[in-house]
Design an enzyme around this catalytic site. Structure first.
Site, PDB file in Angstrom:
ATOM      1  N   ASP A  14       0.829  -1.209   0.000  1.00 23.54           N
ATOM      2  CA  ASP A  14       0.000   0.000   0.000  1.00 23.54           C
ATOM      3  C   ASP A  14       0.868   1.265   0.000  1.00 23.54           C
ATOM      4  O   ASP A  14       0.661   2.177   0.804  1.00 23.54           O
ATOM      5  CB  ASP A  14      -0.938   0.017   1.218  1.00 23.54           C
ATOM      6  N   GLU A 194     -11.228  -0.458  -3.812  1.00 26.55           N
ATOM      7  CA  GLU A 194     -10.494   0.125  -2.694  1.00 26.55           C
ATOM      8  C   GLU A 194      -9.243   0.830  -3.211  1.00 26.55           C
ATOM      9  O   GLU A 194      -8.986   0.878  -4.419  1.00 26.55           O
ATOM     10  CB  GLU A 194     -10.104  -0.956  -1.673  1.00 26.55           C
TER      11      GLU A 194
END
Length: 316
Positions: A14, A194
């Site tokens: 991420d 997401e």
């Protein structure tokens, strides 16, 4: 041509890179999911060897005590802000989902590595449900908050929502649903939208996002809108019916996604993402630490649309 080592930084999922005032700042999920750390370097390549500085550790209990996910570092009105997702437990809820909510930290000092970070609490939205992966950007004179969240009345794990910010930890008005999992490639393993990230080019604003389970099915989709259009009108947004970046079996790069964007000093756009170099994951993919940070140049087509190409093979 920039030729970064691949992986760029190992065991950092991420990934988010902020270019600000002549420096690059790097923040990402750590495999232990227990802290927030920032690296800083005057060059993009320098982030690889930069010493990580822990700016916050999770408490032993409470709403921010488990599974610290996907932090991002931003500057809003001259202050540093970190958004991150956290849960009060590792247990799943009655729907079989993690119990994350979004939280914000603020640092008013000039240096975010040595400055004092203050917990500003949960960023509350229209539903008290699973929420994660917030980002922010300024557009049309407003500061916007963009994130992923479960809706009680929509199947799947998370959709993408947009709202204006009253301040960095308080949204303003009713959120707009921008995208939900609907295509087959968004629904492999889990129904997921997401990890949104924002980039502008020409007369359009683009949102990349990630879809499906976090194994080799993970991939990136794309939304876009004209720069002058009303951001709150969902009808103004366009969505690619096909993924724009995904697994390359040829290059042994699996599940690329959860990206951000940064720029070279020359203003060239860079895709920052994570991917694994194998598929044989034992147990839950979430606890496999080898989602490595990788970098790739973004190319722009003549029609003004981005071309992410395919994930590059690991460097020899």
């Amino acid at each position: 041509m920039n030729d970064w080592p691949n992986p760029f930084i190992e065991q950092r999922a991420d990934p988010f890179i902020l270019r600000h005032d002549g420096n690059y700042y790097f923040i990402a999920s750590v495999p232990e999911y227990d802290r927030l750390e920032i690296r800083r370097a005057p060059t993009l390549s320098g982030l690889r060897a930069a010493q990580p500085v822990v700016v916050w550790r999770k408490p032993e209990s409470g709403p921010m005590s488990k599974l610290i996910w996907a932090p991002e570092l931003h500057v809003i009105d001259g202050k540093w802000i970190i958004y991150f997702a956290a849960a009060h437990t590792e247990a799943l809820d009655h729907l079989g989902m993690f119990q994350h909510r979004m939280f914000a930290l603020e640092c008013a000092d000039a240096d975010p590595l040595s400055g004092r970070w203050t917990e500003k609490g949960q960023v509350k939205t229209h539903h008290d449900t699973f929420a994660l992966d917030a980002t922010t950007f300024r557009h049309q004179g407003k500061q916007w908050y963009l994130w992923a969240q479960k809706a009680p009345d929509i199947p799947g794990n998370s959709n993408l929502y947009l709202a204006e910010l009253e301040n960095p930890w308080t949204i303003k008005g009713e959120p707009v649903l921008l995208s939900k999992p609907e295509y087959e490639w968004e629904c492999r393993g889990f129904l997921v939208n997401e990890g949104p990230a924002v980039i502008t080019h020409g007369d359009r604003l683009f949102i990349s996002y990630s879809a499906s389970a976090t194994d080799e099915n993970y991939c990136m989709g794309l939304l876009w809108i004209d720069l002058a259009a009303d951001m709150r009108d969902a009808a103004n947004w366009h969505k690619s019916p096909q993924p724009v970046f995904g697994t390359s079996y040829e290059n042994r790069q699996y599940g690329p996604g959860h990206n951000s964007f940064t720029q070279t000093p020359q203003g060239e756009d860079v895709l920052v993402y994570h991917a694994r170099n194998y598929t044989e994951i034992e147990g839950d993919p979430l606890y496999d630490p080898n989602r490595h940070t990788r970098l790739k140049m973004v190319r722009w087509k003549e029609d003004g649309m981005p071309d992410f190409g395919i994930p590059l093979a690991d460097s020899p």
